[in-house]
Structure formats: structure tokens, C-alpha cells
Design a protein around this motif. Structure first.
Motif, PDB file in Angstrom:
ATOM      1  N   THR A  67      -2.099  13.707   9.744  1.00 14.05           N
ATOM      2  CA  THR A  67      -1.629  13.849   8.368  1.00 14.05           C
ATOM      3  C   THR A  67      -0.261  14.514   8.262  1.00 14.05           C
ATOM      4  N   GLU A  68       0.357  14.839   9.421  1.00 16.66           N
ATOM      5  CA  GLU A  68       1.716  15.357   9.406  1.00 16.66           C
ATOM      6  C   GLU A  68       2.744  14.235   9.301  1.00 16.66           C
ATOM      7  N   THR A  69       2.286  13.007   9.313  1.00 15.44           N
ATOM      8  CA  THR A  69       3.201  11.877   9.218  1.00 15.44           C
ATOM      9  C   THR A  69       2.580  10.807   8.322  1.00 15.44           C
ATOM     10  N   TYR A  70       3.270   9.693   8.154  1.00 12.86           N
ATOM     11  CA  TYR A  70       2.796   8.589   7.337  1.00 12.86           C
ATOM     12  C   TYR A  70       2.939   7.301   8.128  1.00 12.86           C
ATOM     13  N   PHE A  71       2.086   6.323   7.839  1.00 11.99           N
ATOM     14  CA  PHE A  71       2.104   5.094   8.616  1.00 11.99           C
ATOM     15  C   PHE A  71       2.652   3.905   7.836  1.00 11.99           C
ATOM     16  N   CYS A  72       2.810   4.066   6.514  1.00 10.03           N
ATOM     17  CA  CYS A  72       3.462   3.009   5.764  1.00 10.03           C
ATOM     18  C   CYS A  72       4.075   3.592   4.497  1.00 10.03           C
ATOM     19  N   ILE A  73       5.035   2.860   3.950  1.00 10.56           N
ATOM     20  CA  ILE A  73       5.718   3.270   2.726  1.00 10.56           C
ATOM     21  C   ILE A  73       5.590   2.139   1.721  1.00 10.56           C
ATOM     22  N   LEU A  74       5.183   2.489   0.505  1.00 11.37           N
ATOM     23  CA  LEU A  74       5.023   1.525  -0.573  1.00 11.37           C
ATOM     24  C   LEU A  74       6.174   1.670  -1.562  1.00 11.37           C
ATOM     25  N   SER A  75       6.634   0.566  -2.112  1.00 12.63           N
ATOM     26  CA  SER A  75       7.675   0.568  -3.142  1.00 12.63           C
ATOM     27  C   SER A  75       7.001   0.385  -4.496  1.00 12.63           C
ATOM     28  N   LEU A  76       7.098   1.416  -5.355  1.00 10.99           N
ATOM     29  CA  LEU A  76       6.337   1.428  -6.594  1.00 10.99           C
ATOM     30  C   LEU A  76       7.193   1.861  -7.776  1.00 10.99           C
ATOM     31  N   SER A  77       6.897   1.300  -8.943  1.00 11.78           N
ATOM     32  CA  SER A  77       7.472   1.726 -10.217  1.00 11.78           C
ATOM     33  C   SER A  77       6.369   1.674 -11.261  1.00 11.78           C
ATOM     34  N   ASP A  78       6.272   2.730 -12.059  1.00  8.54           N
ATOM     35  CA  ASP A  78       5.260   2.808 -13.120  1.00  8.54           C
ATOM     36  C   ASP A  78       3.854   2.556 -12.587  1.00  8.54           C
ATOM     37  N   LYS A  79       3.549   3.190 -11.477  1.00  8.60           N
ATOM     38  CA  LYS A  79       2.233   3.079 -10.839  1.00  8.60           C
ATOM     39  C   LYS A  79       1.764   4.447 -10.382  1.00  8.60           C
ATOM     40  N   THR A  80       0.445   4.578 -10.282  1.00  5.39           N
ATOM     41  CA  THR A  80      -0.160   5.742  -9.648  1.00  5.39           C
ATOM     42  C   THR A  80      -0.739   5.323  -8.306  1.00  5.39           C
ATOM     43  N   CYS A  81      -0.526   6.163  -7.306  1.00  5.58           N
ATOM     44  CA  CYS A  81      -0.999   5.935  -5.948  1.00  5.58           C
ATOM     45  C   CYS A  81      -1.939   7.085  -5.594  1.00  5.58           C
ATOM     46  N   SER A  82      -3.202   6.771  -5.335  1.00  8.25           N
ATOM     47  CA  SER A  82      -4.196   7.802  -5.030  1.00  8.25           C
ATOM     48  C   SER A  82      -4.852   7.497  -3.696  1.00  8.25           C
ATOM     49  N   THR A  83      -4.934   8.509  -2.831  1.00 11.19           N
ATOM     50  CA  THR A  83      -5.527   8.328  -1.507  1.00 11.19           C
ATOM     51  C   THR A  83      -6.713   9.259  -1.324  1.00 11.19           C
ATOM     52  N   SER A  84      -7.794   8.721  -0.782  1.00  7.27           N
ATOM     53  CA  SER A  84      -8.959   9.513  -0.393  1.00  7.27           C
ATOM     54  C   SER A  84      -9.261   9.248   1.071  1.00  7.27           C
ATOM     55  N   GLY A  85      -9.587  10.319   1.789  1.00  6.08           N
ATOM     56  CA  GLY A  85      -9.914  10.155   3.196  1.00  6.08           C
ATOM     57  C   GLY A  85     -10.833  11.241   3.693  1.00  6.08           C
ATOM     58  N   SER A  86     -11.501  10.962   4.776  1.00  6.35           N
ATOM     59  CA  SER A  86     -12.461  11.919   5.322  1.00  6.35           C
ATOM     60  C   SER A  86     -11.774  13.153   5.887  1.00  6.35           C
TER      61      SER A  86
END
Length: 355
Positions: free
Chosen positions: A229-248
Motif C-alpha cells: 500500500t506504499e505504492t499504486y498499480f494503476c492510475i485512473l483519469s476521472l472528472s466529476d466521479k467518486t473513486c472508492s476502494t475497499s480491501g482486506s
């Protein structure tokens, strides 16, 4: 549930922000998490203060740890002979919508799961420590599972003066899976009415991209690697959106060599075992994104894709990033434009899922 500031925040804050583009940043602690509001516009400072006041008010309505909140009063009255509790319009609307999302997901999202969360130690405090957690017995869970039933949560009355009640003693609701997303939905019109043209609302890891970046390009939102979780594996291009992540990885503890996480399956009362490491849900409906990130984790990849194919274009619509335990990543086609996948070196492969 997502209490730490995402380190990928700098990804979109450091690019091209100077002079008139310099953001106003407001940080606060609410809903058991650290929140950061980064706003652009001529009245961003005033808007930031108004947004903080709005968040604190919603926290005062929806908290389980504040005795005077709507949720605490609703839970305290569960099963009383006259249990109707008058709640704020925002609370009534939130409860009704949460029931709808529960039905949409076949019960994978159920806000009446609070008694089970408490049994594990995941829902009883505003500051979580590993010493709070425990593994309940199957006998204990069997006794509590009948209390998990959104059909026994009722909302009536007018939208201006709603009443809510739980018809069984011991029942309780917990809004942790939907509250931050709904708060984002309520903040967006407040900010736009205040002249904010661009913003990133980081509500404890739920990220809402309002408008575009000041240079007119989409916001670039990093998705955490659930294995690191110290890094990211992808980047999304978003406008007027909510991005929510859940993980174990978000909240977990270990007993006798077995790791238990906080995303509980309402059907079993145990941590969900769905073959997923994390789920990211994206929608212009913040509450939908928030709720689906949890529900789809419980449902697993195949059922989540089925839900997307059947309902992903309805209403505000939604898209998903599903990270599976075998290292494969399923990304629905609505996120393909502007996708920057960087997970190969960490052993991930990805596939675009189409209708």
C-alpha cells in the motif's frame, strides 16, 4: 475504514499548480478518519470552511460513537414498543438509499450488520487498536445473524421529517460503508454553489474529483497496490466521479496464524472470502461507489461483473477495478480511456471487461 492519507494524493496536487491555480487545502478528522479537501476557485477559502462545517454536522448525525446522533438514538430504540425515531432529512434519505443498495447487491451490503461488527470489535470505537479485535464463536455469530436484516429497518414520514425504526431488540445500523460517499454527494453542490470549479475531496480514502484539474485535463487518481500500500498499480483519469476502494489490508488482525479482516459477509458473519484483494468502484454517485466497493468485495469478481453488466449503466452508472488473489486485475471498460496500468513489475496482469 480508510484513515491514512493516501500517498498518491501528491500525484494530482503537484502537477501544474501555481499562481491562480494554487489550491486551498482544509484537513479535518471526522467519521473516524482523516479528511483532506483541496479546492480551487475564487472563493475556495470560504467554501472550505462551509464544507468542514457540513461534514461535522453529518458526522454528528451519523456517528455510532456519539450518543446524541441520529444513528445512536435509532439503535438505542431498536425493538422498543414505540421505536419510531425522528431523524434529520439527510439521515432518512441515507437509510432509505442504503436499503435500496442492499437489495441491488442481494444483501452483500447490509447496514444492519453492526451487531456482527461489534462482535469482532470492528465497530465499537472511534480509534481502532488490534487489542480491540477478537474472533467470536460460531454460537455467538449464529445468535446475532438474525439481527442482520435490512428488511427490519423502516423509514416513513415525509422527506422533511422522516421517522426510522428497527423492529428487533439488539438490532443496530452502521453507516461506515456508505456515509463518506453520501457526504461527498452532499458536498459537491455546496462547493459548486460557492464558486469552486475544481476540487479533490479525500474523505478518508474515498476520493471525489470535482470538475477537471485547473488546466482542463482529468484528475489522475492512483489506486493502491493491495499487496504494497506504499505504492499504486494503476492510475485512473476521472472528472466529476467518486473513486472508492475497499480491501482486506485496511483493517485486520491475526490470531494463531490466521488473519481476519474487517469486510464481513452479512450472510455468514465472517470475513468475506471472495478471492479478491481489493475492489475500486467509480461513479458520479458517491454513495453508490462507496457502497459497491464493499458489496463487490463480498460478492467476488464474477458476481460483481454480472452486477455491472446488468446495472452498470443505470442511473449514475458505475465501473469497477477488481484485484484478484491470483494477481489478475479486471477493469470494466468505462475506465479504459486514460488508464495507466503500472502493475506489471509487481506481478499483476489486467483485462478490460466489456459488455
Amino acid at each position: 475504514m480508510k484513515r491514512l492519507l493516501p500517498l498518491f494524493l501528491s500525484l494530482f496536487l503537484l502537477a501544474g499548480c501555481s499562481g491562480a491555480d494554487t489550491p486551498v487545502t482544509q484537513q479535518l478528522f471526522a467519521m473516524n478518519t482523516t479528511m483532506t479537501l483541496t479546492l480551487y476557485g475564487s472563493h475556495a477559502s470560504d467554501a472550505a470552511l462551509s464544507a468542514q462545517q457540513a461534514i461535522n454536522r453529518l458526522d454528528g448525525l451519523w456517528s455510532r460513537t456519539k450518543a446524541s446522533s441520529d444513528v445512536s438514538r435509532l439503535n438505542a430504540a431498536a425493538g422498543d414498543p414505540a421505536p419510531e425515531t425522528e431523524v434529520a432529512p439527510e439521515t432518512g434519505a441515507l437509510l432509505s438509499r442504503a436499503r435500496e443498495l442492499g437489495a441491488l447487491t442481494g444483501g452483500a451490503l447490509d447496514i444492519t450488520i453492526a451487531p456482527i461488527m461489534d462482535a469482532w470489535g470492528f465497530g465499537t470505537t472511534s480509534v481502532f487498536q488490534e487489542s480491540d479485535f477478537r474472533v467470536p464463536s460460531w454460537t455467538e455469530l449464529d445468535a446475532l445473524l438474525p439481527l442482520v436484516d435490512s428488511g427490519r429497518l423502516h423509514v416513513s414520514g415525509s422527506s422533511e421529517a422522516p421517522l426510522a425504526w428497527l423492529d428487533g431488540p439488539g438490532m443496530a445500523v452502521d453507516l461506515g460503508a456508505v456515509a463518506k460517499g453520501r457526504a461527498a454527494d452532499l458536498l459537491v453542490p455546496l462547493l459548486t454553489d460557492s464558486g469552486v470549479t475544481s476540487a479533490i475531496l479525500d474523505l478518508g480514502g474515498n476520493l471525489t474529483a470535482l470538475g477537471t484539474r485547473p488546466d482542463g485535463t482529468p484528475w489522475r487518481i492512483g489506486v493502491k497496490d493491495p499487496r504494497n500500500t506504499e505504492t499504486y498499480f494503476c492510475i485512473l483519469s476521472l472528472s466529476d466521479k467518486t473513486c472508492s476502494t475497499s480491501g482486506s489490508y485496511e483493517r485486520k488482525f491475526e490470531v494463531d496464524g490466521t488473519t481476519y479482516h474487517h469486510i464481513l459477509d452479512p450472510a455468514t458473519g465472517y470475513p468475506a472470502e471472495s478471492g479478491l484483494l481489493s475492489v475500486t468502484a467509480v461513479s458520479s454517485d458517491g454513495m453508490l461507489a462507496d457502497g459497491l466497493s464493499t458489496a463487490c468485495y463480498v460478492m467476488g469478481a464474477e458476481q460483481s461483473v454480472r452486477l455491472w453488466r446488468e446495472h452498470g449503466l443505470e442511473g449514475a452508472g458505475f465501473d469497477l477495478v477488481l484485484v484478484r488473489e491470483d494477481g489478475s486485475v479486471w477493469i470494466t471498460e468505462g475506465l479504459e480511456d486514460g488508464l495507466d496500468f503500472r502493475g506489471e513489475e509487481a506481478g499483476y496482469t489486467y483485462e478490460i471487461i466489456r459488455r
